[in-house]
Write an enzyme that holds these catalytic residues in place. Sequence first.
Site, PDB file in Angstrom:
ATOM      1  N   CYS A 100     -10.792  -0.501  -0.909  1.00  0.00           N
ATOM      2  CA  CYS A 100     -10.666  -0.560  -2.371  1.00  0.00           C
ATOM      3  C   CYS A 100     -11.672  -1.585  -2.887  1.00  0.00           C
ATOM      4  O   CYS A 100     -11.612  -2.755  -2.526  1.00  0.00           O
ATOM      5  CB  CYS A 100      -9.246  -0.970  -2.744  1.00  0.00           C
ATOM      6  SG  CYS A 100      -9.062  -1.453  -4.461  1.00  0.00           S
ATOM      7  N   GLU A 447      -1.613   2.019  -1.448  1.00  0.00           N
ATOM      8  CA  GLU A 447      -2.155   2.156  -2.794  1.00  0.00           C
ATOM      9  C   GLU A 447      -2.205   3.625  -3.212  1.00  0.00           C
ATOM     10  O   GLU A 447      -2.004   3.954  -4.383  1.00  0.00           O
ATOM     11  CB  GLU A 447      -3.542   1.526  -2.867  1.00  0.00           C
ATOM     12  CG  GLU A 447      -3.709   0.748  -4.138  1.00  0.00           C
ATOM     13  CD  GLU A 447      -5.072   0.130  -4.272  1.00  0.00           C
ATOM     14  OE1 GLU A 447      -5.714  -0.157  -3.256  1.00  0.00           O
ATOM     15  OE2 GLU A 447      -5.492  -0.054  -5.414  1.00  0.00           O
TER      16      GLU A 447
END
Length: 489
Positions: A100, A447
């Site tokens: 990320c 996530e």
Amino acid sequence: MTLKTPQEYLDDLRKMDIKLYMFGELVNGYVDHPMIRPSINAMAMTYQLAQDPEYEDLMTTTSSLTGRKINRFTHLHQSTDDLIKKVKMLRLLGQKTGCCFQRCVGMDAFNAVFNTTFEMDAKHGTRYHERFREYMKYVQDNDLTVDGCMTDARGDRSKSPGDQDDPDAYLRIVERRQNGIVVRGCKLHQTGMINSHEILVMPNNSLKETEKDWAVSFAIPVDTPGMVYVYGRQSSDTRKMEPGSIDKGNIYFGGQEIMTIFNDVFVPWERVFMNGETDFTTMLVERFAGYHRQSYGGCKVGVGDTLIGAAQAIAEYNGAAKASHVKDKIIEMCHLNETLYACGIACSAEGRKTAAGNYLIDLLLANICKQNVTRFPYEMSRLVQDIAGGYMVTMPSEQDFNHPEIGPLVAKYSTTRSDVPAEHRQRMLRYIENLTLGSGAVGYLTESMHGAGSPQAQRIMISRLVNLKHRKELAETLCGIRENCDVTW
Ligand code: SF4
Ligand code: FE
């Protein structure tokens, strides 16, 4: 200067004076902390790629506010082509970092706050949009990273913000002064927070008319007095502090999640973009979530590309690449990954212009995109673990491989094909472990599940956005229950 270099970005972070805790201690000089630096490196890639002529068309664009060249991460999307390029940019960044890279939350918040404030002003006669335009010019001209900040601590999940035993469970205005407001609360899971210059806060959910103090949006610098940050732990995170590099898996990059506490923080009026307009919190939340659900059709796909590459590589290293079931599993991974990409592109291509002028994705398709993201990376992880084999989790440490006495033995018995160095297999297995079990799994799996809203949040949106009545009429027409006017020949 509208495009910062990675070095200038790092220099900015070094100037920040922030109160950050990790392992129960205050952290000084966090930019060079071995557990934090990989996440800063990932964010810095958003600056690095914007300098590269090869990626100029994807990474940069022209500001709709100033006409100047800007990083696409600060852009207000002006067309469906812009929305599509956003997804492509995020896939590229996922491929380059394998984690990320954090900067998208702010981009998604910009676009949602931009069009929501416009509609809020049209109804209430407020001046938030004008303020926000000025703020965006500042962000674009200085190529800032802004953390879009939504998820509150939320206390008792059965109670709304105004009914909580602790009213601070949702961030709220505790005082209104002549020159601004004072806010208190805590935003959880803040991706890349201390790698950002600024924070853009939004309310967490729909609110009742009586809950005006919780209907608040504003922006402040990350090092504003009263802000306290606590670094979130991730599986195997301390491997980043070990000597050597192999056991880290991803040796350059990683994600970052921060508990972000607002301890009676002052915000001047020129930085306030919502102050009690409870009738616009749903719109802001749904649009921000929609943009971020689109984002996952890019970033997770890029990371997925690296996982597919790892699956192919380890199959070859193990001598199993020609087995038909292995080939089939890799094809299945590609099918799942490209399906996510197709959803990201589709919700972008079907986007529409908002009253404010920037473009919004198709909300139904963005929610379908994210619903698939809550599943497919898990299936892809299962498949790559199947291909990799158990040695991924039973392999000795890098130190054992380097040991003068047992090192040669460990390497000898870790060798598969004699033309493949044991270290290559070791590195590839650690990369797969990182993404599917280690600190990388925070970005790639958890996530995917909970970021931009947990699976049920998308299902609620899908049930709201799908026109079932229309579909029922189609069926009733075709089977003769409803009169068919179309067939006249
Ligand atoms: Fe960007 Fe993806 Fe990270 Fe969200 S999860 S901040 S979209 S890289
Ligand atoms: Fe996210």
